[in-house]
Design a protein around this motif. Structure first.
Motif, PDB file in Angstrom:
ATOM      1  N   SER A  37       0.853  -1.192   0.000  1.00 54.25           N
ATOM      2  CA  SER A  37       0.000   0.000   0.000  1.00 54.25           C
ATOM      3  C   SER A  37       0.889   1.242   0.000  1.00 54.25           C
ATOM      4  CB  SER A  37      -0.891   0.009   1.242  1.00 54.25           C
ATOM      5  OG  SER A  37      -0.103   0.220   2.404  1.00 54.25           O
ATOM      6  N   GLN A  38       0.306   2.359  -0.321  1.00 56.76           N
ATOM      7  CA  GLN A  38       1.067   3.612  -0.286  1.00 56.76           C
ATOM      8  C   GLN A  38       1.555   3.894   1.136  1.00 56.76           C
ATOM      9  OE1 GLN A  38       1.977   5.381  -3.092  1.00 56.76           O
ATOM     10  NE2 GLN A  38       3.373   6.280  -1.612  1.00 56.76           N
ATOM     11  N   TYR A  39       0.757   3.549   2.124  1.00 61.25           N
ATOM     12  CA  TYR A  39       1.146   3.710   3.525  1.00 61.25           C
ATOM     13  C   TYR A  39       2.431   2.924   3.815  1.00 61.25           C
ATOM     14  CZ  TYR A  39       0.995   3.362   8.618  1.00 61.25           C
ATOM     15  OH  TYR A  39       1.317   3.409   9.954  1.00 61.25           O
ATOM     16  N   GLU A  40       2.485   1.680   3.365  1.00 69.89           N
ATOM     17  CA  GLU A  40       3.668   0.856   3.595  1.00 69.89           C
ATOM     18  C   GLU A  40       4.895   1.433   2.889  1.00 69.89           C
ATOM     19  OE1 GLU A  40       1.956  -3.626   4.130  1.00 69.89           O
ATOM     20  OE2 GLU A  40       1.630  -2.663   2.164  1.00 69.89           O
ATOM     21  N   ILE A  41       4.708   1.882   1.669  1.00 73.93           N
ATOM     22  CA  ILE A  41       5.811   2.495   0.913  1.00 73.93           C
ATOM     23  C   ILE A  41       6.288   3.759   1.618  1.00 73.93           C
ATOM     24  CG2 ILE A  41       6.398   3.654  -1.257  1.00 73.93           C
ATOM     25  CD1 ILE A  41       4.436   1.596  -2.598  1.00 73.93           C
ATOM     26  N   ASP A  42       5.336   4.571   2.085  1.00 75.87           N
ATOM     27  CA  ASP A  42       5.689   5.807   2.797  1.00 75.87           C
ATOM     28  C   ASP A  42       6.463   5.534   4.073  1.00 75.87           C
ATOM     29  OD1 ASP A  42       4.414   7.243   0.813  1.00 75.87           O
ATOM     30  OD2 ASP A  42       2.608   7.631   2.006  1.00 75.87           O
ATOM     31  N   HIS A  43       6.327   4.325   4.618  1.00 78.37           N
ATOM     32  CA  HIS A  43       7.004   3.966   5.861  1.00 78.37           C
ATOM     33  C   HIS A  43       8.208   3.043   5.634  1.00 78.37           C
ATOM     34  CE1 HIS A  43       3.406   5.783   7.506  1.00 78.37           C
ATOM     35  NE2 HIS A  43       4.160   6.014   8.566  1.00 78.37           N
ATOM     36  N   GLY A  44       8.760   3.073   4.425  1.00 76.39           N
ATOM     37  CA  GLY A  44      10.041   2.446   4.168  1.00 76.39           C
ATOM     38  C   GLY A  44      10.042   1.057   3.557  1.00 76.39           C
ATOM     39  N   LEU A  45       8.860   0.505   3.285  1.00 72.72           N
ATOM     40  CA  LEU A  45       8.843  -0.801   2.643  1.00 72.72           C
ATOM     41  C   LEU A  45       9.032  -0.645   1.140  1.00 72.72           C
ATOM     42  CD1 LEU A  45       5.994  -2.677   4.526  1.00 72.72           C
ATOM     43  CD2 LEU A  45       8.423  -2.573   5.046  1.00 72.72           C
ATOM     44  N   CYS A  46       9.666  -1.623   0.521  1.00 69.57           N
ATOM     45  CA  CYS A  46       9.923  -1.601  -0.919  1.00 69.57           C
ATOM     46  C   CYS A  46       9.310  -2.834  -1.567  1.00 69.57           C
ATOM     47  CB  CYS A  46      11.419  -1.615  -1.193  1.00 69.57           C
ATOM     48  SG  CYS A  46      12.289  -0.192  -0.526  1.00 69.57           S
ATOM     49  N   GLN A  47       8.756  -2.657  -2.738  1.00 68.48           N
ATOM     50  CA  GLN A  47       8.212  -3.782  -3.495  1.00 68.48           C
ATOM     51  C   GLN A  47       9.339  -4.629  -4.075  1.00 68.48           C
ATOM     52  OE1 GLN A  47       4.705  -4.150  -3.756  1.00 68.48           O
ATOM     53  NE2 GLN A  47       5.231  -6.204  -4.423  1.00 68.48           N
ATOM     54  N   THR A  48      10.379  -3.956  -4.548  1.00 68.82           N
ATOM     55  CA  THR A  48      11.527  -4.613  -5.171  1.00 68.82           C
ATOM     56  C   THR A  48      12.799  -3.938  -4.681  1.00 68.82           C
ATOM     57  OG1 THR A  48      10.214  -5.121  -7.130  1.00 68.82           O
ATOM     58  CG2 THR A  48      12.606  -5.196  -7.391  1.00 68.82           C
ATOM     59  N   ILE A  49      13.819  -4.748  -4.415  1.00 66.35           N
ATOM     60  CA  ILE A  49      15.114  -4.212  -3.997  1.00 66.35           C
ATOM     61  C   ILE A  49      16.207  -4.873  -4.830  1.00 66.35           C
ATOM     62  CG2 ILE A  49      14.407  -3.596  -1.656  1.00 66.35           C
ATOM     63  CD1 ILE A  49      15.567  -6.209  -0.665  1.00 66.35           C
ATOM     64  N   ASP A  50      17.386  -4.251  -4.843  1.00 65.77           N
ATOM     65  CA  ASP A  50      18.506  -4.830  -5.577  1.00 65.77           C
ATOM     66  C   ASP A  50      19.800  -4.574  -4.822  1.00 65.77           C
ATOM     67  OD1 ASP A  50      18.228  -2.038  -6.327  1.00 65.77           O
ATOM     68  OD2 ASP A  50      19.764  -2.416  -7.829  1.00 65.77           O
ATOM     69  N   ALA A  51      20.810  -5.363  -5.154  1.00 66.02           N
ATOM     70  CA  ALA A  51      22.102  -5.259  -4.473  1.00 66.02           C
ATOM     71  C   ALA A  51      23.212  -5.806  -5.358  1.00 66.02           C
ATOM     72  CB  ALA A  51      22.053  -6.033  -3.161  1.00 66.02           C
ATOM     73  N   ASP A  52      24.433  -5.491  -4.969  1.00 71.43           N
ATOM     74  CA  ASP A  52      25.607  -5.965  -5.710  1.00 71.43           C
ATOM     75  C   ASP A  52      25.954  -7.409  -5.405  1.00 71.43           C
ATOM     76  OD1 ASP A  52      26.115  -3.533  -7.026  1.00 71.43           O
ATOM     77  OD2 ASP A  52      27.182  -2.760  -5.280  1.00 71.43           O
ATOM     78  N   ASP A  53      25.649  -7.870  -4.167  1.00 76.42           N
ATOM     79  CA  ASP A  53      26.022  -9.234  -3.798  1.00 76.42           C
ATOM     80  C   ASP A  53      25.021  -9.815  -2.807  1.00 76.42           C
ATOM     81  OD1 ASP A  53      26.787  -8.359  -1.153  1.00 76.42           O
ATOM     82  OD2 ASP A  53      28.739  -7.779  -1.957  1.00 76.42           O
ATOM     83  N   VAL A  54      25.186 -11.097  -2.505  1.00 73.40           N
ATOM     84  CA  VAL A  54      24.249 -11.811  -1.640  1.00 73.40           C
ATOM     85  C   VAL A  54      24.208 -11.190  -0.247  1.00 73.40           C
ATOM     86  CG1 VAL A  54      23.807 -14.033  -0.522  1.00 73.40           C
ATOM     87  CG2 VAL A  54      24.409 -13.965  -2.932  1.00 73.40           C
ATOM     88  N   ALA A  55      25.357 -10.833   0.307  1.00 70.00           N
ATOM     89  CA  ALA A  55      25.390 -10.252   1.655  1.00 70.00           C
ATOM     90  C   ALA A  55      24.598  -8.947   1.714  1.00 70.00           C
ATOM     91  CB  ALA A  55      26.830 -10.031   2.107  1.00 70.00           C
ATOM     92  N   GLN A  56      24.758  -8.094   0.721  1.00 71.56           N
ATOM     93  CA  GLN A  56      24.017  -6.831   0.687  1.00 71.56           C
ATOM     94  C   GLN A  56      22.525  -7.079   0.545  1.00 71.56           C
ATOM     95  OE1 GLN A  56      25.594  -4.445  -2.479  1.00 71.56           O
ATOM     96  NE2 GLN A  56      27.409  -3.836  -1.327  1.00 71.56           N
ATOM     97  N   LEU A  57      22.149  -8.020  -0.310  1.00 70.84           N
ATOM     98  CA  LEU A  57      20.728  -8.303  -0.496  1.00 70.84           C
ATOM     99  C   LEU A  57      20.134  -8.883   0.785  1.00 70.84           C
ATOM    100  CD1 LEU A  57      18.462  -8.076  -2.573  1.00 70.84           C
ATOM    101  CD2 LEU A  57      18.898 -10.447  -3.175  1.00 70.84           C
TER     102      LEU A  57
END
Length: 71
Positions: A37-57
């Motif tokens: 929801s927009q509320y969740e997004i506004d409070h820091g949740l992400c639908q999709t994330i990305d990273a350079d390596d497994v540890a970062q993800l």
């Protein structure tokens, strides 16, 4: 939880996410089965994330789980 070292371990540790490596070698994770929801997004949740390596993800996924619990 021990630090996941391969994508299969990461997927097992975070079953609410679909995790993959792009053709460019970057790691991605997107939430399975629901839209935030927009509320969740506004409070820091992400639908999709990305990273350079497994540890970062793994760290980002732990942060997302903590943020979700905090809501």
């Amino acid at each position: 939880m021990s630090s996941p070292v391969i994508l299969e371990d990461l997927q097992e540790a975070f079953p609410g996410w679909c995790i993959w490596r792009s053709s460019a070698g970057r790691l991605w994770a997107t939430r399975n089965g629901r839209r935030l929801s927009q509320y969740e997004i506004d409070h820091g949740l992400c639908q999709t994330i990305d990273a350079d390596d497994v540890a970062q993800l793994a760290e980002q996924l732990r942060e997302q789980e903590a943020a979700e619990r905090a809501l």
